[in-house]
Design an enzyme around this catalytic site. Structure first.
Site, PDB file in Angstrom:
ATOM      1  N   LEU A  45       3.525  76.929  34.376  1.00 54.37           N
ATOM      2  CA  LEU A  45       4.660  77.102  33.435  1.00 54.37           C
ATOM      3  C   LEU A  45       5.985  77.381  34.119  1.00 54.37           C
ATOM      4  O   LEU A  45       6.300  78.388  34.791  1.00 54.37           O
ATOM      5  CB  LEU A  45       4.451  77.907  32.437  1.00 54.37           C
ATOM      6  CG  LEU A  45       3.337  77.957  31.327  1.00 54.37           C
ATOM      7  CD1 LEU A  45       2.748  79.242  30.788  1.00 54.37           C
ATOM      8  CD2 LEU A  45       3.595  76.853  30.510  1.00 54.37           C
ATOM      9  N   ASP A  89       9.432  86.616  23.857  1.00 57.11           N
ATOM     10  CA  ASP A  89       9.978  85.429  24.799  1.00 57.11           C
ATOM     11  C   ASP A  89       8.638  84.805  25.397  1.00 57.11           C
ATOM     12  O   ASP A  89       7.893  85.577  26.301  1.00 57.11           O
ATOM     13  CB  ASP A  89      10.802  85.535  25.825  1.00 57.11           C
ATOM     14  CG  ASP A  89      12.027  86.122  25.087  1.00 57.11           C
ATOM     15  OD1 ASP A  89      12.666  85.520  23.975  1.00 57.11           O
ATOM     16  OD2 ASP A  89      12.890  87.120  25.701  1.00 57.11           O
ATOM     17  N   LEU A  90       8.018  83.692  24.816  1.00 52.02           N
ATOM     18  CA  LEU A  90       6.641  83.327  25.179  1.00 52.02           C
ATOM     19  C   LEU A  90       6.771  83.019  26.868  1.00 52.02           C
ATOM     20  O   LEU A  90       7.190  82.259  27.366  1.00 52.02           O
ATOM     21  CB  LEU A  90       6.274  81.892  24.458  1.00 52.02           C
ATOM     22  CG  LEU A  90       4.910  81.486  24.902  1.00 52.02           C
ATOM     23  CD1 LEU A  90       3.879  82.389  24.092  1.00 52.02           C
ATOM     24  CD2 LEU A  90       4.970  79.924  24.011  1.00 52.02           C
ATOM     25  N   ASP A  91       5.578  83.856  27.455  1.00 54.21           N
ATOM     26  CA  ASP A  91       5.269  83.704  28.702  1.00 54.21           C
ATOM     27  C   ASP A  91       6.359  83.930  29.819  1.00 54.21           C
ATOM     28  O   ASP A  91       6.438  83.547  30.829  1.00 54.21           O
ATOM     29  CB  ASP A  91       4.711  82.228  29.274  1.00 54.21           C
ATOM     30  CG  ASP A  91       3.349  82.114  28.603  1.00 54.21           C
ATOM     31  OD1 ASP A  91       2.429  83.047  28.443  1.00 54.21           O
ATOM     32  OD2 ASP A  91       3.022  80.885  28.021  1.00 54.21           O
ATOM     33  N   GLU A  92       7.251  84.807  29.017  1.00 52.06           N
ATOM     34  CA  GLU A  92       8.271  85.330  30.023  1.00 52.06           C
ATOM     35  C   GLU A  92       8.807  86.626  30.163  1.00 52.06           C
ATOM     36  O   GLU A  92       9.470  87.334  30.641  1.00 52.06           O
ATOM     37  CB  GLU A  92       9.860  84.498  29.244  1.00 52.06           C
ATOM     38  CG  GLU A  92       9.707  83.097  29.495  1.00 52.06           C
ATOM     39  CD  GLU A  92      11.043  82.688  29.025  1.00 52.06           C
ATOM     40  OE1 GLU A  92      12.122  83.445  28.951  1.00 52.06           O
ATOM     41  OE2 GLU A  92      11.303  81.471  28.763  1.00 52.06           O
TER      42      GLU A  92
END
Length: 294
Positions: free
Chosen positions: A206, A236-239
């Site tokens: 990602l 914050d998706l995957d952050e």
């Protein structure tokens, strides 16, 4: 203990070793003051690590100490220091298992790694429940003797599903939630509720390889390194703040299916390591980053 409050009072059966973790704005005298308070509580410091962040100006410290004092007495000794320096702080008995809820969907590799290591004593966690939006993992939960909760999620039922999840977290006194390949995006409200108390795992491709079959996408592009990232869950998706990462080398001779298998192994190891460090109170948040004492 957080901000001077006892999270779980266990004075009747206290061990003699504690982990003290703290963070505050950096300034002279912090280590001296903490050491003095620990001496006042008859502590012997077995291990001490500290870090001053030049980018945020914050100070972080983790201390393991043995003492004949109770947790409440240790808290009383440290409280004036914490107030004077504006600290966020915790005191936890060494080895006390962290009550952990695990979420999964269909893939079993991360869940199995966590449950196996928990059973063998590698991970200091206690798992009172497993939640999934599918029934595929029910047999694995039954094998390990852990109650399985099937909570299906659709766009229309998502608020109700998350409400049930929160009910389970409160009912079981959950301290850590682990997304072990749970293929649902948590709402902003739930992410806020679980801030600093939920860990997710994803493949390190990602954002280059999003969507379905990321390992197949990587294989098609001829990548030479694959890996995984474990991080705290945020809106914050995957952050979210990263706790642990691992990478391994691959080459042109590997098939897409081999990429998938190798990726699963890395995901399991990376997630388990992140959970272990969190459960041992080695991870402190520094804004969008983490400080990991190991």
């Amino acid at each position: 203990m957080r901000n001077g409050r006892l999270d779980r009072v266990t004075d009747s059966t206290l061990p003699t070793s504690f982990v003290v973790t703290l963070s505050c704005p950096d300034r002279p005298g912090i280590v001296h003051a903490v050491a003095g308070a620990l001496l006042e509580a008859a502590c012997n410091i077995a291990d001490s690590q500290q870090y001053g962040s030049p980018s945020t100006g914050n100070f972080f410290m983790r201390v393991e100490a043995t003492t004949s004092s109770t947790q409440a007495e240790l808290s009383s000794a440290l409280a004036p220091v914490a107030e004077a320096f504006g600290m966020k702080w915790q005191i936890n008995p060494v080895g006390q298992k962290v009550r952990t809820l695990i979420l999964g969907s269909k893939d079993a590799h991360c869940l199995n790694d966590l449950l196996f290591q928990q059973r063998t004593g590698t991970l200091p966690i206690e798992v009172p429940a497993i939640v999934s939006n599918h029934r595929d993992l029910e047999g694995l939960a039954e094998f390990y003797g852990i109650p399985f909760h099937y909570i299906p999620v659709t766009p229309d039922t998502k608020p109700q599903a998350e409400a049930k999840l929160l009910d389970l977290i409160r009912e079981h006194g959950i301290e850590l939630t682990v997304l072990a390949r749970y293929m649902q995006v948590l709402s902003n409200e739930l992410c806020t509720e679980l801030n600093g108390k939920a860990i997710n795992i994803h493949h390190s491709f990602l954002p280059s390889f999003k969507g379905a079959k990321p390992y197949h996408q990587a294989h098609a592009r001829g990548v030479k390194i694959i890996g995984a990232t474990a991080h705290y869950v945020t809106a914050d998706l995957d952050e979210g703040p990263i706790i642990e990462q691992e990478v391994i080398r691959v080459d042109h001779a590997r098939t897409a299916e081999q990429f998938v298998q190798m990726g699963r192994d890395v995901e399991g190891r990376t997630l388990a390591q992140a959970v272990q460090w969190h459960a041992e109170h080695r991870v402190l948040l520094d804004g969008t980053r983490t400080v990991v004492f190991n």
